[in-house]
Every structure is written in C-alpha cells, then in structure tokens.
Enzyme design. Structure first.
Site, PDB file in Angstrom:
ATOM      1  N   ALA A   1       9.633 -19.160  -6.772  1.00 42.78           N
ATOM      2  CA  ALA A   1       9.712 -20.540  -6.259  1.00 42.78           C
ATOM      3  C   ALA A   1      10.581 -20.645  -5.005  1.00 42.78           C
ATOM      4  O   ALA A   1      10.853 -21.745  -4.542  1.00 42.78           O
ATOM      5  CB  ALA A   1      10.237 -21.472  -7.349  1.00 42.78           C
TER       6      ALA A   1
ATOM      7  N   TYR B   1      -3.013  -3.817  -3.094  1.00 44.90           N
ATOM      8  CA  TYR B   1      -2.804  -5.265  -3.258  1.00 44.90           C
ATOM      9  C   TYR B   1      -4.034  -5.884  -3.941  1.00 44.90           C
ATOM     10  O   TYR B   1      -3.906  -6.604  -4.945  1.00 44.90           O
ATOM     11  CB  TYR B   1      -2.539  -5.939  -1.909  1.00 44.90           C
ATOM     12  CG  TYR B   1      -2.407  -7.443  -2.065  1.00 44.90           C
ATOM     13  CD1 TYR B   1      -1.300  -7.986  -2.728  1.00 44.90           C
ATOM     14  CD2 TYR B   1      -3.396  -8.305  -1.599  1.00 44.90           C
ATOM     15  CE1 TYR B   1      -1.187  -9.361  -2.912  1.00 44.90           C
ATOM     16  CE2 TYR B   1      -3.282  -9.674  -1.786  1.00 44.90           C
ATOM     17  CZ  TYR B   1      -2.181 -10.194  -2.446  1.00 44.90           C
ATOM     18  OH  TYR B   1      -2.071 -11.558  -2.646  1.00 44.90           O
TER      19      TYR B   1
HETATM   20  P1  NDP Z   1       5.692 -15.986  -0.316  1.00 40.73           P
HETATM   21  O1  NDP Z   1       6.127 -14.670   0.231  1.00 40.73           O
HETATM   22  O2  NDP Z   1       5.941 -17.208   0.475  1.00 40.73           O
HETATM   23  O3  NDP Z   1       6.343 -16.181  -1.776  1.00 40.73           O
HETATM   24  C1  NDP Z   1       6.395 -15.125  -2.704  1.00 40.73           C
HETATM   25  C2  NDP Z   1       7.353 -15.473  -3.815  1.00 40.73           C
HETATM   26  O4  NDP Z   1       7.373 -14.373  -4.746  1.00 40.73           O
HETATM   27  C3  NDP Z   1       8.776 -15.676  -3.327  1.00 40.73           C
HETATM   28  O5  NDP Z   1       9.340 -16.801  -3.947  1.00 40.73           O
HETATM   29  C4  NDP Z   1       9.503 -14.412  -3.778  1.00 40.73           C
HETATM   30  O6  NDP Z   1      10.850 -14.698  -4.137  1.00 40.73           O
HETATM   31  C5  NDP Z   1       8.709 -14.066  -5.049  1.00 40.73           C
HETATM   32  N1  NDP Z   1       8.883 -12.665  -5.395  1.00 40.73           N
HETATM   33  C6  NDP Z   1       8.435 -11.567  -4.746  1.00 40.73           C
HETATM   34  N2  NDP Z   1       8.876 -10.450  -5.343  1.00 40.73           N
HETATM   35  C7  NDP Z   1       9.632 -10.844  -6.409  1.00 40.73           C
HETATM   36  C8  NDP Z   1      10.372 -10.166  -7.405  1.00 40.73           C
HETATM   37  N3  NDP Z   1      10.415  -8.820  -7.464  1.00 40.73           N
HETATM   38  N4  NDP Z   1      11.030 -10.883  -8.331  1.00 40.73           N
HETATM   39  C9  NDP Z   1      10.987 -12.235  -8.299  1.00 40.73           C
HETATM   40  N5  NDP Z   1      10.292 -12.938  -7.395  1.00 40.73           N
HETATM   41  C10 NDP Z   1       9.638 -12.257  -6.449  1.00 40.73           C
HETATM   42  O7  NDP Z   1       4.143 -15.824  -0.620  1.00 40.73           O
HETATM   43  P2  NDP Z   1       3.038 -16.819  -1.231  1.00 40.73           P
HETATM   44  O8  NDP Z   1       3.622 -18.102  -1.628  1.00 40.73           O
HETATM   45  O9  NDP Z   1       1.906 -16.818  -0.300  1.00 40.73           O
HETATM   46  O10 NDP Z   1       2.595 -15.968  -2.495  1.00 40.73           O
HETATM   47  C11 NDP Z   1       2.668 -16.430  -3.830  1.00 40.73           C
HETATM   48  C12 NDP Z   1       1.599 -15.733  -4.642  1.00 40.73           C
HETATM   49  O11 NDP Z   1       0.315 -16.073  -4.149  1.00 40.73           O
HETATM   50  C13 NDP Z   1       1.677 -14.206  -4.601  1.00 40.73           C
HETATM   51  O12 NDP Z   1       1.362 -13.718  -5.889  1.00 40.73           O
HETATM   52  C14 NDP Z   1       0.580 -13.833  -3.606  1.00 40.73           C
HETATM   53  O13 NDP Z   1       0.077 -12.547  -3.852  1.00 40.73           O
HETATM   54  C15 NDP Z   1      -0.438 -14.904  -3.896  1.00 40.73           C
HETATM   55  N6  NDP Z   1      -1.393 -15.187  -2.833  1.00 40.73           N
HETATM   56  C16 NDP Z   1      -0.984 -15.455  -1.543  1.00 40.73           C
HETATM   57  C17 NDP Z   1      -1.930 -15.752  -0.578  1.00 40.73           C
HETATM   58  C18 NDP Z   1      -1.581 -16.011   0.853  1.00 40.73           C
HETATM   59  O14 NDP Z   1      -2.443 -15.797   1.736  1.00 40.73           O
HETATM   60  N7  NDP Z   1      -0.378 -16.470   1.156  1.00 40.73           N
HETATM   61  C19 NDP Z   1      -3.369 -15.841  -0.913  1.00 40.73           C
HETATM   62  C20 NDP Z   1      -3.668 -15.508  -2.284  1.00 40.73           C
HETATM   63  C21 NDP Z   1      -2.707 -15.229  -3.195  1.00 40.73           C
HETATM   64  P3  NDP Z   1      12.103 -13.782  -3.748  1.00 40.73           P
HETATM   65  O15 NDP Z   1      11.766 -13.048  -2.492  1.00 40.73           O
HETATM   66  O16 NDP Z   1      13.218 -14.762  -3.587  1.00 40.73           O
HETATM   67  O17 NDP Z   1      12.294 -12.902  -4.928  1.00 40.73           O
HETATM   68  C1  8X3 Z   2      -3.695 -13.036   0.094  1.00 38.45           C
HETATM   69  C2  8X3 Z   2      -5.021 -13.262   0.711  1.00 38.45           C
HETATM   70  O1  8X3 Z   2      -6.818 -12.248   2.123  1.00 38.45           O
HETATM   71  O2  8X3 Z   2      -4.523 -12.039   2.902  1.00 38.45           O
HETATM   72  O3  8X3 Z   2      -3.858 -12.756  -1.246  1.00 38.45           O
HETATM   73  O4  8X3 Z   2      -5.293 -10.725   1.036  1.00 38.45           O
HETATM   74  S1  8X3 Z   2      -5.442 -11.997   1.727  1.00 38.45           S
END
Ligand code: NDP
Ligand code: 8X3
Length: 254
Positions: free
Chosen positions: A14, A153
């Site tokens: 979050a 990924y």
């Molecule tokens: P962000 O990088 O903005 O957010 C990722 C979040 O994951 C951060 O809050 C980070 O918190 C947390 N996180 C990462 N590693 C850890 C860890 N080891 N322990 C605890 N928390 C962790 O990315 P998004 O909001 O875009 O991504 C959120 C989800 O959505 C992910 O699962 C991503 O794969 C997925 N997603 C993203 C897309 C995109 O294009 N953005 C598309 C499809 C899916 P912190 O670093 O503080 O630990």
């Molecule tokens: C994140 C979307 O297309 O960048 O999951 O892999 S993409």
C-alpha cells in the site's frame, strides 16, 4: 460478527500505486484499512492521511515468518478482515531469458508467488472462522500474454491467475470469494522499480499514451469487493485504451 465495526480490508503493497489508491478509496468509503509494505515511512505518512481507521504494518512479504507474526499480532479492532487484497509485487528487468539476472528472478518469485501464498495462508483461517471473506489478487495481462523480457514476471502472474482459480475450488461453500484482477499498462512506480530507479527510462514507457491510472484499478477492486454474495467475479482483465496485442513473431530464414 459485530456490525458496529466497519469492514476491514488488508492491502499488501500500500506504499504506492494500486495499493495506495485502493487504501484511499476504501477509507473514503468508510472501511478500516490495514496497510502494508516495506517502507515504514511511507506507511506512516499514509496512515496519517487516512486517520484512525487505518493500521500500518511494515514487513517484507517474502519473509514467511514476518508475514505470520505481523498478521497474528493484528489488534482485535482490526482483525475482522473482510477483504485481503494481495497486491504487493514487482517486475525486475526486461532482459531476455538468456541474459536475465537470476537474483531478479528469485526476488520476483519470492515476492509475487511466495509472498502471495504466505499472506493468503495467514489470513484464510480467520476468514473461514468468520464464514465470510474475499481474496482479491493482483495478476496481470502479462500472465496471459507473453512479451519479450516478460519471462519470469509473466510466469509469476500466470501463477496468480491459476492460484486464484484453485483457491476458489477449495473455498466454495465457505463464504469466501476469490477474484483475480489482471491489469495491463498502468503508470505507477512499477517501471521505476523494473528499471531499478531509472525514472527517465520508466517515464518513456508511458509517454504519449493513455495508460491505466492507479485510481482505475482501485475502483475496480472496490466494485469487485462490493458485489452481492450470490455471485463471484472470477477474473477481470483490463487493458489501457491504447494497448492491444502484437502479431505472432515469425522469424524468416531462422
Ligand atoms: P508499485 O511499484 O507502485 O507498488 C508495488 C507495491 O508492492 C509497493 O507498495 C511495494 O511496497 C510493494 N512491495 C514490493 N515488494 C514488496 C515486498 N517484498 N514486501 C512488501 N511489499 C512489497 O506498483 P503497482 O502499484 O503498479 O503494482 C501493484 C501490483 O500490480 C503488483 O503486483 C504488480 O505486479 C501488479 N500490476 C502492475 C501493473 C502496472 O502496469 N503497473 C499492471 C498489472 C499488474 P514497498 O516497496 O514499500 O515494500
Ligand atoms: C504489468 C503489465 O504489461 O507491463 O503487469 O507487464 S506489463
């Protein structure tokens, strides 16, 4: 269940992106939020913004013991968790499989797969005991459609999708819904993380294109979480308006 206590959602990851926007939206709708991530300073800042209905818990989701202990120690006012949003995750690198960094692969597997199952396994008994709950997992279009450099990924996100369906098979009849939300191109900190802090390279990914916003995904998660109990949304796939598929890559004279 005590109906005077507002519903509670636990959101992993979050501190930015989808997770932060989801925490803000659910808070606005009157829910209690348990917000988690590694960056304690960001969690504290968000908790201040959200007020007393929020509980920050800093831990690394890939650390099995830390996950268990954080969840076991949630105070009674917050442990009536209706929704677990398994959102924490990341992509690292975009190299082809023959050049990719094995540490990056480990970290993606540890976070996107192991972290997801640790959090799920820790929360599920509470939900089963309450006879009510909803697990909402963040998959990705990368779990359904391959692209060069997506390798591990994409593999981890295919796991999210299949794990969600299998959870559903185990939990049907126990009052627990399961949904996999599978977005495409969304501008968050995702690409900054993928390119290891290179903000310029990350911003080029979204330049001159209408990508998904974190708020769009938060709204989707809220919609999914508030459907009546006679239905279960198994899966939702959302692409950016300016995103579609490539043709098959046919190599000539290979
Ligand atoms: P962000 O990088 O903005 O957010 C990722 C979040 O994951 C951060 O809050 C980070 O918190 C947390 N996180 C990462 N590693 C850890 C860890 N080891 N322990 C605890 N928390 C962790 O990315 P998004 O909001 O875009 O991504 C959120 C989800 O959505 C992910 O699962 C991503 O794969 C997925 N997603 C993203 C897309 C995109 O294009 N953005 C598309 C499809 C899916 P912190 O670093 O503080 O630990
Ligand atoms: C994140 C979307 O297309 O960048 O999951 O892999 S993409």
């Amino acid at each position: 269940m005590n109906n005077n206590i507002p519903k509670t959602i636990l959101i992993t990851g979050a501190t930015s992106g989808f997770g932060k926007a989801t925490a803000e939206l659910f808070n606005e709708k009157g829910w209690q939020t348990i917000i988690t991530g590694r960056r304690a300073d960001r969690l504290e800042e968000l908790a201040k913004e959200l007020g007393e209905k929020s509980l920050p818990l800093a831990f690394d989701i890939s650390d099995r013991r830390a996950v268990k202990s954080a969840i076991q120690n949630i105070s009674p006012n917050f442990n009536n968790i209706s929704v677990l949003c398994n959102n924490a995750g990341l992509a690292l690198g975009l190299e082809g499989a023959d050049n990719a960094n094995l540490d990056d692969w480990d970290q993606m597997i540890d976070t996107n797969i192991k972290g997801l199952v640790y959090a799920t396994r820790a929360i599920l008994p509470l939900m089963v005991e309450n006879g009510e709950g909803h697990i909402i997992n963040l998959g990705s279009v990368a779990g359904s459609y391959p692209y060069p450099g997506g390798n591990v990924y994409g593999g981890t996100k295919a796991f999210v999708s299949q794990f969600s369906l299998n959870l559903r098979a185990d939990l049907v009849g126990k009052g627990i819904n399961v949904t996999s939300v599978e977005p495409g191109l969304a501008e968050t900190e995702f690409s900054i993380v993928r390119f290891k802090g290179d903000k310029e390279k990350a911003s080029q990914v979204y330049q001159n294109t209408r990508s998904i916003k974190a708020e769009d995904i938060a709204e989707t998660i809220y919609w999914v979480a508030t459907r009546p109990k006679n239905i279960n949304i198994n899966k939702i796939e959302i692409m950016a308006g300016d995103q579609a598929f490539n043709p098959f890559n046919i190599v000539k004279n290979g």
